[in-house]
Design a protein around this motif. Structure first.
Motif, short mmCIF file in Angstrom:
data_model
loop_
_atom_site.label_atom_id
_atom_site.label_comp_id
_atom_site.label_asym_id
_atom_site.label_seq_id
_atom_site.Cartn_x
_atom_site.Cartn_y
_atom_site.Cartn_z
N SER A 102 -11.40 56.79 61.08
CA SER A 102 -10.75 57.84 61.87
C SER A 102 -11.55 58.01 63.16
O SER A 102 -12.65 57.47 63.28
N LYS A 103 -11.01 58.76 64.09
CA LYS A 103 -11.71 59.00 65.34
C LYS A 103 -12.97 59.82 65.14
O LYS A 103 -13.85 59.82 65.99
N LYS A 104 -13.06 60.52 64.02
CA LYS A 104 -14.25 61.33 63.73
C LYS A 104 -15.19 60.65 62.74
O LYS A 104 -16.13 61.26 62.27
N GLY A 105 -14.92 59.40 62.41
CA GLY A 105 -15.81 58.66 61.51
C GLY A 105 -15.09 58.14 60.29
O GLY A 105 -13.88 58.33 60.12
N ASP A 106 -15.85 57.48 59.44
CA ASP A 106 -15.29 56.92 58.22
C ASP A 106 -15.00 58.02 57.21
O ASP A 106 -15.78 58.97 57.08
N ILE A 107 -13.89 57.88 56.51
CA ILE A 107 -13.50 58.84 55.48
C ILE A 107 -13.47 58.12 54.14
O ILE A 107 -12.72 57.16 53.96
N LYS A 108 -14.33 58.59 53.23
CA LYS A 108 -14.36 58.02 51.89
C LYS A 108 -13.10 58.44 51.14
O LYS A 108 -12.53 59.50 51.40
N LEU A 109 -12.69 57.64 50.18
CA LEU A 109 -11.50 57.93 49.39
C LEU A 109 -11.81 57.97 47.89
O LEU A 109 -11.34 57.12 47.13
N PRO A 110 -12.57 58.97 47.46
CA PRO A 110 -12.86 59.06 46.03
C PRO A 110 -11.59 59.28 45.19
O PRO A 110 -11.57 59.01 44.00
N CYS A 111 -10.51 59.72 45.84
CA CYS A 111 -9.25 59.94 45.13
C CYS A 111 -8.69 58.65 44.54
O CYS A 111 -7.85 58.69 43.63
N LEU A 112 -9.18 57.51 45.02
CA LEU A 112 -8.72 56.23 44.49
C LEU A 112 -9.56 55.73 43.31
O LEU A 112 -9.30 54.66 42.78
N ASP A 113 -10.56 56.53 42.94
CA ASP A 113 -11.45 56.14 41.84
C ASP A 113 -11.37 57.18 40.72
O ASP A 113 -12.37 57.79 40.35
N VAL A 114 -10.19 57.35 40.18
CA VAL A 114 -9.98 58.33 39.10
C VAL A 114 -10.38 57.70 37.78
O VAL A 114 -10.06 56.55 37.50
N ARG A 115 -11.09 58.48 36.97
CA ARG A 115 -11.49 58.05 35.63
C ARG A 115 -10.84 58.98 34.61
O ARG A 115 -10.71 60.17 34.84
N ILE A 116 -10.50 58.43 33.48
CA ILE A 116 -10.01 59.23 32.36
C ILE A 116 -11.19 59.36 31.39
O ILE A 116 -11.72 58.35 30.92
N VAL A 117 -11.62 60.61 31.15
CA VAL A 117 -12.77 60.83 30.26
C VAL A 117 -12.40 61.81 29.16
O VAL A 117 -11.42 62.56 29.27
#
Length: 178
Positions: free
Chosen positions: A5-20
């Motif tokens: 993005s124009k304000k920097g990199d945005i991590k996407l932890p929403c793509l790393d869902v775990r079922i526990v």
């Protein structure tokens, strides 16, 4: 994965869902929001009608060997107590205690839900961890004056021990138009 993005990199932890296992997830002890019973029932209905759209955000605490909730406590309660589910989807962030407390408030405030008294307790905890007022203000999305007010609510003079105070007012004479 990361999005640029124009304000920097945005991590996407929403793509790393775990079922526990739901018993491996634990509430934090600092969340400053509450939900009325009728809203909890609405949340249950939403989950039943729409599915579980937002994973519970957590951090892993190796000392407890549990995932500690950063955001999504009420979704967790619905899954555990209302629906009696045995598993739950989570996202795991890599945050220390200060960062995860900040994240909890950021999530709450972004939704417009928090309680003043519990926010005061949270500010107190951050101050006791050595976080400066300006950083608390910036990270929790509030004015520095709001941080000061919340420190006052806690009633603990210790929170003000390193506070810089301004000079007292000086009286000046003003000529009155008569």
């Amino acid at each position: 994965m990361i999005i640029k993005s124009k304000k920097g990199d945005i991590k996407l932890p929403c793509l790393d869902v775990r079922i526990v296992d739901i018993n491996d997830v634990k509430a934090n002890n600092y969340n400053p929001n509450e939900v009325p019973k009728n809203n909890m029932e609405l949340l249950e209905e939403s989950i039943l009608s729409n599915g579980f759209c937002f994973a519970v955000v957590t951090v892993f605490d190796p000392d407890l060997d549990k995932f500690i909730i950063v955001d999504g406590f009420h979704r967790y309660v619905i899954f555990k107590e209302y629906l009696k589910a045995e598993q739950i989807p989570i996202i795991v962030l890599d945050h220390d205690i200060s960062k995860r407390m900040e994240a909890t408030v950021q999530f709450n405030r972004a939704r417009g839900v928090h309680q003043v008294e519990l926010m005061g307790d949270l500010v107190q905890a951050l101050v006791e961890q050595g976080v400066e007022d300006e950083e608390i203000s910036r990270k929790l999305g509030m004015e520095v004056e709001e941080v000061y007010r919340l420190k006052q609510i806690t009633g603990i003079a210790e929170l003000f021990k390193n506070q810089k105070y301004s000079k007292a007012w000086e009286m000046t004479e003003v000529e009155a138009d008569v």
